[in-house]
Design a protein around this motif. Structure first.
Motif, PDB file in Angstrom:
ATOM      1  N   ILE A  19       0.427   8.362  23.347  1.00 28.65           N
ATOM      2  CA  ILE A  19       0.616   8.010  21.937  1.00 28.65           C
ATOM      3  C   ILE A  19      -0.416   8.731  21.076  1.00 28.65           C
ATOM      4  N   VAL A  20      -1.673   8.767  21.530  1.00 34.75           N
ATOM      5  CA  VAL A  20      -2.717   9.482  20.797  1.00 34.75           C
ATOM      6  C   VAL A  20      -2.339  10.937  20.631  1.00 34.75           C
ATOM      7  N   GLU A  21      -1.873  11.565  21.710  1.00 37.01           N
ATOM      8  CA  GLU A  21      -1.491  12.982  21.635  1.00 37.01           C
ATOM      9  C   GLU A  21      -0.289  13.185  20.714  1.00 37.01           C
ATOM     10  N   HIS A  22       0.737  12.349  20.878  1.00 36.30           N
ATOM     11  CA  HIS A  22       1.990  12.526  20.137  1.00 36.30           C
ATOM     12  C   HIS A  22       1.783  12.403  18.629  1.00 36.30           C
ATOM     13  N   TYR A  23       0.998  11.409  18.205  1.00 35.88           N
ATOM     14  CA  TYR A  23       0.807  11.162  16.777  1.00 35.88           C
ATOM     15  C   TYR A  23      -0.486  11.764  16.239  1.00 35.88           C
ATOM     16  N   ARG A  24      -1.247  12.423  17.112  1.00 34.56           N
ATOM     17  CA  ARG A  24      -2.521  13.048  16.734  1.00 34.56           C
ATOM     18  C   ARG A  24      -3.440  12.016  16.074  1.00 34.56           C
ATOM     19  N   ILE A  25      -3.642  10.924  16.762  1.00 31.67           N
ATOM     20  CA  ILE A  25      -4.483   9.836  16.271  1.00 31.67           C
ATOM     21  C   ILE A  25      -5.924  10.313  16.142  1.00 31.67           C
ATOM     22  N   VAL A  26      -6.542  10.078  14.992  1.00 36.03           N
ATOM     23  CA  VAL A  26      -7.937  10.451  14.741  1.00 36.03           C
ATOM     24  C   VAL A  26      -8.846   9.224  14.829  1.00 36.03           C
ATOM     25  N   ALA A  27      -8.397   8.102  14.293  1.00 42.90           N
ATOM     26  CA  ALA A  27      -9.228   6.887  14.240  1.00 42.90           C
ATOM     27  C   ALA A  27      -8.428   5.693  14.728  1.00 42.90           C
ATOM     28  N   MET A  28      -9.147   4.716  15.259  1.00 45.58           N
ATOM     29  CA  MET A  28      -8.534   3.468  15.691  1.00 45.58           C
ATOM     30  C   MET A  28      -9.582   2.379  15.555  1.00 45.58           C
ATOM     31  N   SER A  29      -9.147   1.144  15.579  1.00 48.54           N
ATOM     32  CA  SER A  29     -10.076   0.022  15.490  1.00 48.54           C
ATOM     33  C   SER A  29      -9.673  -1.022  16.510  1.00 48.54           C
ATOM     34  N   ALA A  30     -10.652  -1.481  17.304  1.00 48.43           N
ATOM     35  CA  ALA A  30     -10.349  -2.445  18.356  1.00 48.43           C
ATOM     36  C   ALA A  30     -11.615  -3.205  18.721  1.00 48.43           C
ATOM     37  N   VAL A  31     -11.442  -4.212  19.558  1.00 51.90           N
ATOM     38  CA  VAL A  31     -12.568  -5.013  20.050  1.00 51.90           C
ATOM     39  C   VAL A  31     -13.022  -4.431  21.386  1.00 51.90           C
ATOM     40  N   PRO A  32     -14.222  -4.803  21.861  1.00 46.72           N
ATOM     41  CA  PRO A  32     -14.742  -4.218  23.105  1.00 46.72           C
ATOM     42  C   PRO A  32     -13.817  -4.340  24.303  1.00 46.72           C
ATOM     43  N   THR A  33     -13.083  -5.448  24.406  1.00 45.04           N
ATOM     44  CA  THR A  33     -12.214  -5.620  25.571  1.00 45.04           C
ATOM     45  C   THR A  33     -11.143  -4.532  25.651  1.00 45.04           C
TER      46      THR A  33
END
Length: 626
Positions: A302-316
């Motif tokens: 998904i990161v490759e396909h949409y060229r994701i630059v930023a994301m936000s998540a919790v440590p888990t």
């Protein structure tokens, strides 16, 4: 609006002073979240604003909306709310997993009135109290196709006389015939998309919100046992979103990945509002978000396909991703943001080892809108959760109630002031709308975070524990009073206290300690089952219940939770190290207001023990025995 003033150079910590040399008022921020959306639709009408995945297995077939289309949909839904009687001081409740129409409805609720998101995992009693306190009589909710259990809860709330209208959401991209909806006396029920289709897409027919107007009410944990609704103004949310967007790490081409639930402030501020400032596209995961096991198997693709630059998540989430081999080109991913609960060193290191990418850590709380500090990928400040964001002031005050400011480097209670500090909790309603009360958290414009910290001269914050009792499980706030009340309802329990126990997956999990009456026969396992059936939030169910002869108390007779937290940490680490060779002794002691684990080991055990302890967000030291 002057673009040069709107976007300062903010790539390193050294840029903070230059940014604040220009008053925030001079930067021309939009008046409201609606004005922010309108600006994006004017500047980039045909650019893709939202890419929403139906679910994790169908990530190649998303629904897309441009900024112009998103604005038109927000107009339609806001006009529907207005027709239902929603005005500036009225709340619209939202209870649903993420889907395309929930994003629209959240923005529309802030345009027509006030958005009041609710987590569907709360008990009916808890949800009913949130509805009463917010005053919401209109509920936007998941329908039978999207989340059957949530839909059942919504109907029950309506039958209890708490609602005037239910607007039902379908799954993203749903096609075909809609399921018929039941009739409930006195309640208007219909599919939101169908009812909004007839509304005007060109403009909103009501009064536009202003900066000081309330935009949202977010449910947050507390230590009183009662639900709390933290109010946000439009000015709060716009300012915090700008502070994040101002970072030079982001540009107009940056694609953001969003998978946290929209009843969480991080999802709203970081992944919905912040991208609007620069016209960035946001890719939204399916309804389960990061809780969908199928997402992790496809994540790197998904990161490759949409060229994701930023994301936000919790440590888990990052702990899970660190275990997944990278099977795609993820060179686009530059800014993985992490917050909401302490970041264990092992998670940071293992994610970097797997991906070569440095996690960007952040700190914030709902009462300060969302984010108040963040790190810089290329600037190492070990142990820090980041530098304060522009125009937010931080200071450390004495924990003795005097609020005397402490010098840089000394530990005390962290306090925050500035444009993101909330106006108070919604405690009731009167003829003028929501009634707000700081409930002791606001002192002369400063917010008492309840967190123990020190701040260096460059504004970097170093947390060292919590003065408050809140338990944070994977970014989910748990009020210990809800666990304690459930256990105290048992006829054989005479006292109860709940604390957080360190956990490698969730940061910490709730555990409880109780005392029993004379002749009691109930077992610890039976008390766990009792609590599971009665706590209002499933995430708050205690992992263990431990029976003690007496609970520790302070010199003035108050429950001493720090001692119980030390015991919980000791039990967890002892179990984690049980099979490790060369471990001689484990202690968990209280130093100031922090828990520190001390492990005595043989020299040969050092690497193995470090690897185990590094998975926990706890302070520890090794004593190597000769």
């Amino acid at each position: 609006m002057t673009e040069d003033l709107l976007w300062p150079d903010y790539a390193t910590p050294d840029g903070l002073a230059a940014i604040e040399a220009v008053p925030l008022e001079a930067r021309g921020l939009p008046e409201s979240t609606y004005a922010l959306l309108s600006r994006a639709a004017t500047c980039w009408p045909d650019r893709t604003a939202l890419t929403v995945l139906p679910d994790a297995t169908r990530w190649r077939g998303p629904l897309r909306r441009t900024f112009a289309e998103l604005l038109a949909e927000v107009h339609r839904v806001a006009n529907l709310f207005h027709d239902l009687g929603v005005r500036r001081g009225d709340a619209v409740a939202l209870m649903s997993p993420n889907c395309a129409d929930l994003i629209t409805a959240t923005l529309a609720a802030q345009l027509a009135g006030i958005a009041a998101p609710m987590g569907s995992g709360l008990s009916r009693q808890h949800l009913a109290e949130l509805l009463r306190r917010s005053g919401a009589r209109v509920l936007v909710t998941a329908g039978p196709e999207l989340a059957p259990a949530t839909w059942d809860t919504a109907q029950a709330l309506a039958r209890d006389g708490l609602l005037d209208a239910i607007l039902v959401l379908r799954p993203t991209g749903a096609a075909g015939a809609r399921e018929p909806l039941p009739a409930i006396h006195g309640v208007r029920i219909g599919y939101l998309g169908e009812l909004a289709a007839a509304q005007d897409p060109a403009a909103f027919g009501g009064d536009l919100p202003r900066s000081a107007d309330l935009a949202a009410m977010f449910h947050t944990g507390g230590t009183t046992g009662a639900p709390k609704l933290a109010a946000h103004t439009h000015g709060n949310e716009v300012a915090d979103a700008w502070m994040l967007a101002a970072s030079s790490l982001f540009d107009q081409e940056s694609v953001v990945f969003a998978a946290l639930p929209l009843f969480h402030v991080n999802a709203l501020v970081v992944t919905l509002l912040t991208p609007l400032f620069k016209g960035q596209s946001a890719v939204w995961a399916g309804p389960l978000g990061y809780r969908d096991p199928a997402l992790y198997g496809s994540f790197w693709k998904i990161v490759e396909h949409y060229r994701i630059v930023a994301m936000s998540a919790v440590p888990t989430v990052y702990a899970a991703l660190a275990q997944i081999p990278v099977d795609a080109d993820i060179s686009s991913l530059q800014v993985p943001l992490v917050g909401a609960s302490p970041l264990p060193a092992a998670v940071r290191d293992s994610f970097h080892a797997r991906t070569g990418i440095t996690l960007t850590e952040g700190y914030g709380l709902t009462e300060a809108t969302c984010a108040s500090a963040r790190t810089f990928p290329d600037v190492s400040r070990p142990g820090s959760v980041g530098q304060r964001l522009p125009y937010q002031s931080v200071r450390v005050v004495a924990a003795d109630g005097t609020w005397d400011e402490l010098p840089a480097g000394e530990t005390g209670i962290l306090a925050i002031s500035g444009p993101t500090v909330f106006p108070g909790y919604v405690t009731d309603r009167d003829e003028n709308g929501p009634v707000l009360d700081g409930l002791g958290k606001l002192v002369d414009g400063w917010l008492d975070t309840g967190d123990l910290a020190r701040v260096d001269e460059d504004g970097f914050v170093y947390l060292s524990g919590r003065a408050k009792d809140l338990i944070i499980r994977g970014g989910h706030n748990i009020d210990p009073a809800t666990v304690e009340d459930a256990l105290l309802a048992h006829p054989q329990v005479t006292a109860a206290s709940a604390v957080g126990r360190p956990d490698v997956h969730a940061g910490e999990v709730p555990v409880a300690y109780v005392t029993l009456g004379s002749g009691a026969t109930v077992t610890e396992e039976e008390l766990c089952a009792w609590a599971r059936e009665r706590v209002p939030d499933r995430a708050a169910a205690p992992r263990t219940v431990t029976v003690l002869d007496e609970l520790p108390v302070t010199a003035v007779g108050k429950l001493y939770k720090l001692g119980l937290r030390a015991d919980a940490a000791h039990r967890e680490l002892r179990a984690a190290l049980e099979g490790a060779a060369g471990v001689h002794d484990i202690e968990a002691t209280i130093e100031g207001s922090s828990i520190v684990a001390t492990v005595k080991i043989s020299p040969s055990a050092e690497d193995a023990v470090k690897a185990i302890l590094g998975r926990y967000a706890v302070e520890w030291r090794l004593v190597v025995m000769s």
